[in-house]
Structures are given as C-alpha cells and as structure tokens.
Design an enzyme around this catalytic site. Sequence first.
Site, PDB file in Angstrom:
ATOM      1  N   LYS A 168      17.135  37.298 144.166  1.00 27.59           N
ATOM      2  CA  LYS A 168      17.448  37.765 142.817  1.00 27.59           C
ATOM      3  C   LYS A 168      18.952  37.809 142.573  1.00 27.59           C
ATOM      4  CE  LYS A 168      17.005  39.251 138.707  1.00 27.59           C
ATOM      5  NZ  LYS A 168      16.511  40.569 138.318  1.00 27.59           N
ATOM      6  N   CYS A 184      22.904  42.346 134.154  1.00 29.76           N
ATOM      7  CA  CYS A 184      22.682  41.575 135.380  1.00 29.76           C
ATOM      8  C   CYS A 184      23.852  40.693 135.790  1.00 29.76           C
ATOM      9  CB  CYS A 184      21.432  40.708 135.198  1.00 29.76           C
ATOM     10  SG  CYS A 184      19.954  41.637 134.710  1.00 29.76           S
TER      11      CYS A 184
END
Length: 342
Positions: free
Chosen positions: A205, A259
Amino acid sequence: MTEIAVWGLGKMGLPLACVFANAGFHVTGIDVDEKRVAAVNKGEATFPGEPGLDKLLASALEKGLFTATVQPARADIHIIIVPIELQDKQADLSILKDVCEKISKVLRRGDIVVLESTAPPGTCEDFVTPILERTGLKKATDFGVAHCPERTMAGTALEDITKKYPKIIGASDLKTGEALKNLYSRINEKGVILVRDTRTAEAVKVFEGIYRDVNIALANELAIYCEEAGIDILDVISAANTQPYCHLHRPGAGVGGHCIPVYPYFIMNEKTKLIKTARELNEYMPYHVVDLTEEMLRKHKISLPKAKIMLLGIAFRSGVRETRNSPFFVIRDELERRGAAV
C-alpha cells in the site's frame, strides 16, 4: 455467526462496516466520537458524497446486523481502520496505540486483529503485536495478526471495497491468512492476494502511493521545463500518451489528500533519494504557482500587493468534499504573505 469489530467509523471505516453487515456478518462499529456514533445509530452517514452509503447503512441497521458504540467490544475479528498521519514528518502511531490497548482488554484466544490503516512496513510486527502480547497471549499461537490495507478513495469507497481491486492480505501465520481469505472473498468480487507476511502487505500500500507521488513529480518537473522552453506541456502529454508505454500524468499545483503526500515519509531515509526529491518537488509546486501568478501580473504592470486574486477549487482533487493537505491553503497563505488580497 462471525462477529466483526470495526475500530474507526471514518470515511473508510463506516463503508467497510456497512459492507460486512450487509454480507451477513454481525458488525460492531467503534469510534471515540460520541456524536458520530449517535448519528450512525440513527442511520445518518456522517460523510456526504459517498454514493450508496446512506442506503447501505439503513439496510444494515434494519437487518439488526450493525450497531455503533464508543465502548470496546469483543469480536472474532478486530479490524482497525484509523488515521495514521504525520507528526514532524514521522508516522504518528498514537491513535493506533490507543486502539491496540483497548483491543488487548477484550482479546481472546482465536481472535484475529487486522490493521487496514496504511502504515510503515513493520508496524504490525514491531508495534501492534507487542501491545497485544502484553495480555500474555502469543501471536500466531493464541491470536492472529494481519495487514489488509484499505485500497479505497473518497467518493468511490463502496465500489473500491467490493469490486474494483483484489484485497491484499499479509498474515502472521497460514491459519490466519486462510481465515481472512475466506472472509474478504465474501465481500470482494475480485478476490484476494495472499502475500508472504504483514511487512510485505504494508509495503504494497505504501508503494502504491509513492508510485503516484513520484510520477506526479515527473509531470510537474517536465511542466517546469516546458515553461522555460516555450512548449505546451498538455499538448506534449496528449501526444506522448498515445504510445502504450507512456502514461504521463497532468501537472498541477501540488499533491493533496490523506495518502499520497503522507506515505513517502513512512519509508524516506538517506537511501530513498528519488522519493525524497519527488516529494520536495511536489511540495514546491504551490509556491511555483504563486511565482507564475506574480510573473503574469508583472507583465500587466500589477504588483502582488495591489492585486485581488480569486482562488477557485479548495478540495485536494475534483469530485470530493475533502480538503486534507490541499495545495489551496499553501497557495492562499503564500499569496497573502506576499501582500495579495485573496
């Protein structure tokens, strides 16, 4: 019936809890925000702009398979999906620490603890597990630990969870991995990818976000080159991307959101020179926008302190009601610092 506790009813936690409940699992959503918990129990999805969430929440409550609370709850599977943000450009694990300590008070033999929050590689092994093992129970013997990173975006969360991408699973042991493979296969049409361990899953991720950041930086650097060379960067990108191996992004005023501006710092060190350079370039872009503005005004014989400037677009990207880390704020503050009326 498998009981699931979702720790964190934020923008990604609430959709995940509702998806599991509508798949037939008994789900308890746990959050520290009492107002949010009360609203959720009344059927109010507290995050506007997430298509389908209102109906899914109403359905889960009507079936009696979902409830929200501020209290720790026992469950077969504990899924943690809370923010891990930056403090002085280091991962801030304080919220995760609090959740793990609460889980340790209700942890039983046979339980599985899943971290879905994006975290620096090694977090499950070096941070989560030691807190849980203070109970006297042992990882892989008495309980399982896994990292199953959320791969969702605001505005498309339900679709992302259920049918857009395979679920990544990295577990402490084979038994835990197989149990979670069966669990997530129930809600994800694309199935799952079982990787070697938790550290690998964490890296997956983080690397996805860094890939985006570096490629956005490349587009921004090429745009700066084109400004100086008298070339229209958008014309170049449009033509270049007709070649199947070229996927240049559009340049922009910087990178925002929860993010992409955050994940590079999870692994950045003296050896990650490309990642560091990309991050620095993307953080510079809002200031470059102000420089361009000042340059254009100067051509019209207007100085910034005499200029009135309207900024259009506050969200960090189009189509979302979210402003976290938006370049807008840096541009606004820098324009005002240089004397403009914004």
